[in-house]
Motif scaffolding. Structure first.
Motif, short mmCIF file in Angstrom:
data_model
loop_
_atom_site.label_atom_id
_atom_site.label_comp_id
_atom_site.label_asym_id
_atom_site.label_seq_id
_atom_site.Cartn_x
_atom_site.Cartn_y
_atom_site.Cartn_z
N LYS A 106 -10.61 -1.59 7.43
CA LYS A 106 -9.62 -1.36 8.34
C LYS A 106 -9.83 -1.62 9.64
O LYS A 106 -9.01 -1.90 10.62
CB LYS A 106 -9.47 0.25 8.32
CG LYS A 106 -8.48 0.81 7.10
CD LYS A 106 -8.02 2.25 7.40
CE LYS A 106 -7.32 2.77 6.00
NZ LYS A 106 -5.87 3.09 6.61
N ILE B 145 -10.18 9.13 8.27
CA ILE B 145 -9.20 9.36 7.05
C ILE B 145 -9.67 10.81 6.81
O ILE B 145 -10.76 11.00 6.57
CB ILE B 145 -9.48 8.50 6.12
CG1 ILE B 145 -9.27 7.04 6.45
CG2 ILE B 145 -8.77 8.59 4.88
CD1 ILE B 145 -9.67 6.07 5.41
N LEU C 176 -12.18 8.89 -0.79
CA LEU C 176 -12.72 8.46 0.21
C LEU C 176 -13.15 9.65 1.13
O LEU C 176 -13.80 9.17 2.21
CB LEU C 176 -11.34 7.75 1.02
CG LEU C 176 -10.71 6.41 0.21
CD1 LEU C 176 -9.64 5.89 1.10
CD2 LEU C 176 -11.83 5.29 0.35
N LYS D 133 -6.43 -6.37 3.49
CA LYS D 133 -6.72 -6.10 4.82
C LYS D 133 -8.23 -6.85 5.61
O LYS D 133 -8.20 -7.05 6.53
CB LYS D 133 -7.36 -4.51 4.69
CG LYS D 133 -6.48 -3.52 4.67
CD LYS D 133 -6.97 -2.10 5.17
CE LYS D 133 -7.11 -0.95 4.19
NZ LYS D 133 -5.72 -0.80 3.54
N ASP E 68 2.20 6.40 -0.47
CA ASP E 68 1.04 5.20 -0.33
C ASP E 68 1.33 4.37 -1.48
O ASP E 68 1.22 2.91 -1.27
CB ASP E 68 -0.20 5.74 -0.57
CG ASP E 68 -1.36 5.25 0.12
OD1 ASP E 68 -0.91 4.60 1.40
OD2 ASP E 68 -2.60 5.59 0.24
N ASN F 270 -5.48 8.89 9.53
CA ASN F 270 -4.31 9.33 8.67
C ASN F 270 -5.11 10.20 7.57
O ASN F 270 -6.27 10.68 7.76
CB ASN F 270 -4.08 7.98 7.91
CG ASN F 270 -4.89 7.35 7.13
OD1 ASN F 270 -5.35 7.88 6.27
ND2 ASN F 270 -5.65 6.23 7.50
N ASP G 22 -7.06 8.75 -4.19
CA ASP G 22 -7.67 7.78 -3.40
C ASP G 22 -8.35 8.62 -2.13
O ASP G 22 -9.47 8.40 -1.82
CB ASP G 22 -6.54 6.81 -2.90
CG ASP G 22 -7.23 5.67 -2.16
OD1 ASP G 22 -8.36 5.48 -2.22
OD2 ASP G 22 -6.37 5.09 -1.54
N LYS H 169 1.45 9.71 2.31
CA LYS H 169 0.26 9.27 3.42
C LYS H 169 0.78 9.60 4.75
O LYS H 169 1.88 8.91 4.96
CB LYS H 169 -0.26 7.95 3.43
CG LYS H 169 -1.80 8.00 4.30
CD LYS H 169 -2.50 6.61 3.75
CE LYS H 169 -2.00 5.64 4.92
NZ LYS H 169 -2.66 4.51 4.55
N SER I 57 -1.50 -2.43 3.22
CA SER I 57 0.08 -1.95 2.79
C SER I 57 0.73 -1.29 3.99
O SER I 57 1.97 -1.65 4.13
CB SER I 57 -0.34 -0.91 1.72
OG SER I 57 -1.20 -0.21 2.00
N GLY I 58 0.13 -0.55 4.62
CA GLY I 58 1.04 0.16 5.81
C GLY I 58 0.39 0.10 7.34
O GLY I 58 0.59 -0.62 7.85
N GLN I 59 -0.79 1.17 7.56
CA GLN I 59 -1.12 1.12 8.89
C GLN I 59 -1.87 0.03 9.46
O GLN I 59 -1.40 -0.59 10.65
CB GLN I 59 -2.16 2.35 8.82
CG GLN I 59 -2.80 2.90 10.27
CD GLN I 59 -3.57 4.13 9.92
OE1 GLN I 59 -4.29 4.25 8.97
NE2 GLN I 59 -3.68 4.97 11.00
N THR I 60 -2.46 -0.47 8.48
CA THR I 60 -3.31 -1.79 9.08
C THR I 60 -2.31 -2.94 9.05
O THR I 60 -2.44 -3.92 9.70
CB THR I 60 -4.47 -2.06 7.99
OG1 THR I 60 -5.19 -0.91 7.58
CG2 THR I 60 -5.30 -3.15 8.44
N LYS J 14 -14.01 1.72 3.51
CA LYS J 14 -12.58 1.49 3.82
C LYS J 14 -12.67 1.32 5.30
O LYS J 14 -11.91 0.40 5.80
CB LYS J 14 -11.98 2.93 3.49
CG LYS J 14 -10.51 2.81 3.37
CD LYS J 14 -9.80 1.76 2.74
CE LYS J 14 -9.14 2.19 1.54
NZ LYS J 14 -8.39 1.19 0.64
#
Ligand code: NAI
Ligand code: DG6
Length: 529
Positions: free
Chosen positions: A365, A403, A352, A485, A439, A342, A348, A413, A315-318, A361
């Motif tokens: 990632k 994380i 994590l 991912k 997020d 992050n 979530d 996030k 979705s974002g960083q990856t 995760k």
């Protein structure tokens, strides 16, 4: 709650001897051009190849449902509430003014694809990607699902704290009508201990075969009650720890079925849901990183010709990493390290914060730059045959993922990435990225895209040269890679992580199904006199 929405009729027609339209199907011939490379004594001999395929797409879009596992979570409740808002055109007040509902962030609903050039002007023509082939509209999705938390959906939306208050206020009555998620399977060993307080909506007992049958019955009932043609079963529940791969337990189709029968401890809830979907002939998509698809599950999907896809929403960083890392390596710049950090404060993030779930995760990632590095052995030393340790894998940038759970920031996030690279003649470059957003508002449109694309792919068949019958696509839907991912691909084939290549594959495939060549940036007419 499901008003009939006005839809655009099919308005793209390909006029070509390669494309045929009937009331039921679009059938297109496609020439797949590639090259065989023979390598001998350091010499490359390249032979261009061409293979002929035909694709047949069923035009009728069936009534489609999505059953989410983890429906009461941030993504699940946000998906339900935003579909309701779009269906009923509910707008809401924010401090900046009035906001309309939309599907921004969905590739299928908010992006376009180039289909050619207008001869009189020479201008390129772009159309919504959702118009290339008939696809289900998100407003028409019937949703339902399971959660180990029995909070009714209106309350689950409030708990998530993702959407603006004025939107929550207006969709609340619709969400209340959805009621409570179905009870689900809870094996405490697979998710973080900090989730235990949430688990008040559980299918009783410890008999995994009974759990499998229970879930199969839920899918059948949901399908029948809503008169659906297709149900996409979607894991958007907490990230589980990895299952250990044990020969004789989860390595073959028969073994995984036997392991469920024997209630083996290494069979996770997500694997039971995947197996239930496969046996019901309904597609299963994994939006989280754990290894739900142990080898036995993939083998079962192959045997049952039932579709699966995943893993973990990109979705974002990856997603940005799968663009930036490729850009750097393809620019001939050598990333030496990628440090990704992050923090977030939603449930979530809470899950994590436990080591085994973080590990799942971290793996998804971290794998995202591997193929880009492997593709450029001018910059990175190749693997040394027979070597042990690092040398066996070849040179690779240092890559770390951190994380942290910070409750105060909730769903917002904050992600920081540092790309530290070697440039010309010993120089160094540092690129820092800071990314902040909700997020769940990046993730939810991806769940829609994966569901819509999956439904479409179940309607597309193909035949190769010499084959008389059309056959379904291979059960592992690697065309879903753009949104994942850690893309699940046909065993033995290469994973492509580059976002650009993943998008190109998707566009090219959709266009092939109407008999158009893939994306060419050759633009010859602009290069010659
Ligand atoms: P969440 O924690 O808000 O929601 C997960 C839900 O799953 C909870 O309501 C929980 O009660 C439920 N649950 C846990 N185990 C279950 C089971 N066995 N059966 C049924 N329900 C179960 O998490 P969120 O933010 O909605 O994310 C969902 C998943 O998607 C997580 O695994 C996350 O890592 C993954 N993901 C999220 C992304 C994002 O940007 N939000 C992006 C990529 C992946
Ligand atoms: C913390 O990283 C929570 C995760 O679930 C991510 O938010 C999610 O996987 C999205 O990751 P990314 O790297 O695509 O932004």
């Amino acid at each position: 709650i499901h008003p009939t929405a006005v839809r655009r009729p099919d308005y793209i027609t390909v006029q070509s001897e390669n494309t045929a339209y009937t009331d039921n199907h679009i059938t297109a011939k496609y020439l797949d051009r590639g090259a065989d490379v023979l390598i001998s004594d350091g010499q490359f001999t390249v032979k261009p190849t061409v293979k002929t395929y035909e694709f047949q797409t069923t035009r009728k879009v069936g009534k489609t449902g999505i059953m989410m596992i983890g429906m009461g979570g941030n993504n699940g409740s946000t998906l339900c509430a935003t579909i309701v808002a779009n269906r009923h055109q509910i707008s809401w007040h924010t401090k900046d003014g009035i906001q309309q509902p939309n599907y921004i962030g969905s590739v299928l609903r908010a992006s376009t694809v180039r289909i050619g050039t207008e001869p009189s002007t020479g201008k390129e023509v772009h159309v919504p990607i959702s118009d290339v082939l008939p696809m289900v509209h998100p407003n028409d999705l019937v949703f339902g699902g399971w959660d180990i938390s029995g909070l009714p959906m209106d309350k689950a939306m409030e708990r998530a704290k993702v959407l603006e208050y004025d939107l929550q206020r207006q969709v609340k009555p619709h969400m209340a009508l959805i009621g409570r998620p179905l009870p689900s399977i809870y094996y405490p060993d697979f998710i973080a201990a900090n989730q235990e307080a949430r688990a008040d909506n559980i299918i009783p007992g410890t008999d995994k075969q009974a759990h499998l049958e229970h879930i199969r019955a839920d899918i059948r009932r949901f399908k029948a009650e809503n008169q659906l043609d297709r149900v996409v079963v979607f894991w958007t529940a907490n990230t589980e720890r990895y299952s250990e791969i044990i020969p004789g337990v989860n390595d073959t189709a028969d073994n995984i079925l036997a392991a469920i029968k024997n209630s083996h401890s290494e069979v996770s809830p997500s694997t039971i849901f995947a197996v239930a979907s496969i046996l019901e002939g309904e597609p299963f998509v994994n939006g989280a990183p754990q290894n739900t698809f142990v080898p036995g599950v993939i083998a079962l999907a192959e045997r049952e010709k039932s579709f699966i896809g995943g893993d973990d929403l990109k979705s974002g960083q990856t997603k940005l990493k799968s663009v930036l890392a490729e850009f750097l390596v393809n620019a001939g710049i050598k990333p030496l390290s990628i440090a990704s950090y992050n923090h977030l404060g939603n449930n979530d993030g809470h899950n994590l914060s436990a080591e085994p779930q973080f590990k799942s995760k971290e793996i998804s990632k971290s794998s995202v730059v591997d193929d880009m590095v492997d593709a450029n052995r001018l910059l990175y030393k190749p693997p040394v045959p027979g070597a042990k340790g690092k040398a066996a894998k070849g040179e690779h940038p240092d890559h770390i993922v951190v994380i942290k759970y910070v409750p105060a920031v909730g769903d917002s996030k904050r992600a920081i990435d540092e790309y530290y690279s070697e440039i010309f003649c010993g120089g160094r470059q540092t690129i820092n990225i800071f990314n902040e957003c909700e997020d769940s508002l990046l993730a939810t449109p991806l769940i829609l895209d994966l569901t819509i694309l999956t439904e479409l792919l179940t309607r597309i068949k193909y035949r190769g040269e010499g084959q008389t019958d059309f056959a379904p696509l291979y059960p592992v839907l690697s065309l879903l890679s753009y949104m994942c991912k850690a893309p699940l691909v046909k065993p033995g084939t290469d994973v492509v992580n580059s976002l650009g290549r993943q998008r190109n594959a998707l566009d090219s495939f959709l266009k092939a199904c109407i008999g158009l060549e893939g994306n060419s940036d050759l633009l010859l007419e602009t290069r010659i006199c």
